[in-house]
Write a protein that holds these residues in place. Structure first.
Motif, short mmCIF file in Angstrom:
data_model
loop_
_atom_site.label_atom_id
_atom_site.label_comp_id
_atom_site.label_asym_id
_atom_site.label_seq_id
_atom_site.Cartn_x
_atom_site.Cartn_y
_atom_site.Cartn_z
N LEU A 98 0.83 -1.20 0.00
CA LEU A 98 0.00 0.00 0.00
C LEU A 98 0.86 1.26 0.00
CD1 LEU A 98 -2.96 0.91 0.12
CD2 LEU A 98 -2.78 0.92 2.61
N THR A 99 1.92 1.25 0.78
CA THR A 99 2.82 2.41 0.83
C THR A 99 3.52 2.61 -0.51
OG1 THR A 99 3.19 2.02 3.19
CG2 THR A 99 4.76 3.44 2.06
N PHE A 100 3.98 1.52 -1.11
CA PHE A 100 4.65 1.63 -2.41
C PHE A 100 3.68 2.09 -3.49
CE2 PHE A 100 6.59 0.36 -6.34
CZ PHE A 100 7.95 0.55 -6.13
N ALA A 101 2.43 1.67 -3.42
CA ALA A 101 1.44 2.08 -4.41
C ALA A 101 1.26 3.60 -4.41
CB ALA A 101 0.10 1.39 -4.16
N PHE A 102 1.36 4.22 -3.24
CA PHE A 102 1.21 5.67 -3.15
C PHE A 102 2.50 6.41 -3.48
CE2 PHE A 102 -2.60 4.64 -0.72
CZ PHE A 102 -3.46 5.65 -1.09
N LEU A 103 3.66 5.83 -3.13
CA LEU A 103 4.91 6.59 -3.21
C LEU A 103 5.90 6.04 -4.24
CD1 LEU A 103 5.56 7.03 0.63
CD2 LEU A 103 4.52 8.66 -0.93
N GLY A 104 5.64 4.89 -4.82
CA GLY A 104 6.65 4.27 -5.68
C GLY A 104 6.72 4.80 -7.09
N ALA A 105 5.70 5.51 -7.56
CA ALA A 105 5.72 6.02 -8.94
C ALA A 105 6.64 7.23 -9.04
CB ALA A 105 4.31 6.38 -9.38
N ALA A 120 -5.19 -4.82 -4.77
CA ALA A 120 -5.36 -3.51 -5.40
C ALA A 120 -4.03 -2.77 -5.47
CB ALA A 120 -6.39 -2.70 -4.62
N SER A 121 -3.22 -2.89 -4.42
CA SER A 121 -1.92 -2.20 -4.42
C SER A 121 -1.01 -2.77 -5.50
CB SER A 121 -1.27 -2.33 -3.04
OG SER A 121 -2.08 -1.75 -2.04
N ILE A 122 -0.96 -4.09 -5.62
CA ILE A 122 -0.12 -4.71 -6.65
C ILE A 122 -0.62 -4.34 -8.05
CG2 ILE A 122 0.59 -6.92 -7.63
CD1 ILE A 122 0.66 -8.06 -4.83
N TRP A 123 -1.95 -4.26 -8.20
CA TRP A 123 -2.49 -3.84 -9.50
C TRP A 123 -2.05 -2.42 -9.84
CZ3 TRP A 123 -5.96 0.14 -10.71
CH2 TRP A 123 -6.43 0.14 -12.01
N ILE A 124 -2.05 -1.52 -8.86
CA ILE A 124 -1.59 -0.15 -9.08
C ILE A 124 -0.11 -0.13 -9.43
CG2 ILE A 124 -1.16 2.06 -7.94
CD1 ILE A 124 -3.72 1.64 -6.36
N ILE A 125 0.68 -0.98 -8.73
CA ILE A 125 2.13 -1.02 -8.98
C ILE A 125 2.42 -1.56 -10.38
CG2 ILE A 125 4.31 -2.05 -8.24
CD1 ILE A 125 3.15 -2.09 -5.38
N ILE A 126 1.77 -2.67 -10.74
CA ILE A 126 2.02 -3.26 -12.06
C ILE A 126 1.55 -2.32 -13.18
CG2 ILE A 126 1.37 -5.16 -13.60
CD1 ILE A 126 1.24 -6.97 -11.18
N GLY A 127 0.42 -1.68 -12.97
CA GLY A 127 -0.10 -0.77 -13.99
C GLY A 127 0.62 0.56 -14.06
N GLY A 128 1.51 0.82 -13.12
CA GLY A 128 2.22 2.10 -13.14
C GLY A 128 1.32 3.29 -12.88
N VAL A 129 0.24 3.08 -12.16
CA VAL A 129 -0.70 4.16 -11.88
C VAL A 129 -0.08 5.11 -10.86
CG1 VAL A 129 -3.01 4.73 -11.02
CG2 VAL A 129 -2.64 2.62 -12.34
N VAL A 130 -0.14 6.40 -11.18
CA VAL A 130 0.38 7.43 -10.28
C VAL A 130 -0.77 8.01 -9.48
CG1 VAL A 130 1.65 9.60 -10.10
CG2 VAL A 130 2.24 7.95 -11.90
N VAL A 131 -0.72 7.82 -8.17
CA VAL A 131 -1.78 8.33 -7.29
C VAL A 131 -1.45 9.78 -6.97
CG1 VAL A 131 -3.00 8.01 -5.12
CG2 VAL A 131 -2.09 6.02 -6.34
#
Length: 389
Positions: free
Chosen positions: A291-298, A351-362
């Motif tokens: 979850l943290t990476f999904a918000f900050l990893g992009a 959901a977090s992994i889907w955001i990470i794989i899709g490269g979605v920027v929150v």
């Protein structure tokens, strides 16, 4: 694991260890201060105090570890973003999911640690605390013998001590023993210590006088002694059985409790709650890290959007943890609450992994950022000092 992966892995685990030790130390101190009466009122040594309070550390580690991992992942990603390393790696063709792999390795280490703590170390520490505390609490010598008070241990036995010195030494001791109907013994000693061995418990008195007044005699017998052992084994209860609570049970004891267990018969819902909490403990690190990476990893180029994402990650982790606590409480009465908690954690993880794989920027909405920038500019103008000539 490549050099970049090793660098991120080491940085994350080092940050995790630092945060974990710091938070655990602070919380442990607050918990330890609540047991300071072990040394003051019960005359225990500093080693006993540190031993008992230190046994609660595994339980604290199990609760703090997922939060510490979230902070460590945030710190590492912020460090990579500040040095523009995330943007460079993205430009070199490294996808966000590829960047997440070393964080996943670090999360596996944390999950293994949490599993060991939840399965064995935390309940083992709690049951040792309970057993140790039972020995201290059940010991009349440490609890009833309070400075300045006459303690009547038996109908015809009274003991008084003037004060308790550091290390458990007693001073100003008076003993009035009338248990034998044929004689009365009065003992006065300058100091004494409690000695426990295989033969029992003894109050070893030093530098005192013993007065024995026998029935039928006009004058008492006086004896001055340098050292005298008064048997107190009858009043020291060290063999009392301790009933283990739910949190003091190992994982395998929760999975297969005895059918005739009185606690299990009385509160089976709490057994179910504790068992699912133990199973869910290693899942929380994965959910929080993803979850943290999904918000900050992009990769980002603006500091405002990163600050917004950092705040959103904190709120999201806090919300998941609070929802988990709520489901855990409701599991006592409803097994479906446990299922809801499993679905919630795996849903957040998926959901977090889907955001990470899709490269979605929150990122925050553009209108929200414009409103924040206007508000910041207005505040800056209000506090701006007027120019001086």
């Amino acid at each position: 694991m490549g050099s970049i992966d090793r660098y991120i892995f080491r940085t994350t685990l080092a940050s995790f260890a630092l945060v974990l030790i710091s938070l655990t130390g602070v919380i442990w101190i607050t918990q330890a201060l609540r047991g300071i009466d072990l040394m003051t009122s019960q005359g225990q040594t500093i080693l006993t105090f540190l031993g008992i309070t230190g046994l609660v550390i595994p339980s604290l580690l199990g609760v703090i570890a997922p939060i510490a991992l979230m902070i460590a992942v945030s710190h590492t990603l912020n460090k990579l973003a500040t040095d523009s390393e995330i943007i460079v790696m993205n430009a070199a063709g490294m996808s966000p999911f590829r960047l997440f792999i070393p964080f996943a390795y670090a999360t596996c280490v944390v999950a293994i640690l949490v599993t060991l703590i939840a399965s064995y170390f935390a309940p083992d520490g709690l049951r040792r605390i309970k057993q140790w505390d039972a020995e201290i609490t059940a010991d009349v010598l440490a609890n009833i013998l309070q400075p300045g008070r006459f303690a009547q241990l038996d109908q015809n036995l009274t003991i008084r001590i003037r004060e308790r010195q550091p290390g458990g030494e007693l001073s100003g001791i008076l003993i009035d023993d009338r248990r034998d109907p044929k004689e009365r013994i009065t003992i006065v000693a300058d100091r004494g210590t409690v000695v426990k061995n295989v033969d029992g418990s003894f109050l070893v008195l030093e530098d005192g006088n013993l007065e024995r007044f026998e029935l039928g005699k006009r004058e008492p017998a006086m004896v001055a002694f340098a050292r005298y052992a008064f048997d107190m084994s009858k009043f020291s209860n060290q063999g009392r059985d301790v009933a283990l609570g739910i949190r003091e049970r190992y994982l395998w004891e929760l999975m297969a409790p005895a059918e005739d267990d009185p606690i299990y018969k009385q509160i089976p819902g709490q057994f179910r709650q504790e068992l699912h909490d133990r199973f869910l403990a290693p899942i929380y690190p994965f959910a929080f890290a993803a979850l943290t990476f999904a918000f900050l990893g992009a990769p980002r180029t603006t500091r405002q959007s990163r600050n917004f994402s950092f705040g959103s990650a904190i709120l999201a982790v806090f919300g998941v943890r609070m929802a988990g606590f709520a489901c855990s409480v409701m599991t006592v009465k409803s097994p479906l609450a446990a299922l809801v908690q499993y679905l919630m954690l795996f849903g957040v993880l998926g959901a977090s992994i889907w955001i990470i794989i899709g490269g979605v920027v929150v990122e925050p909405p553009a209108r929200l950022m414009e409103a924040i920038n206007r508000s910041n500019a207005r505040i800056a103008r209000l506090f701006r000092r007027p120019a001086t000539a």
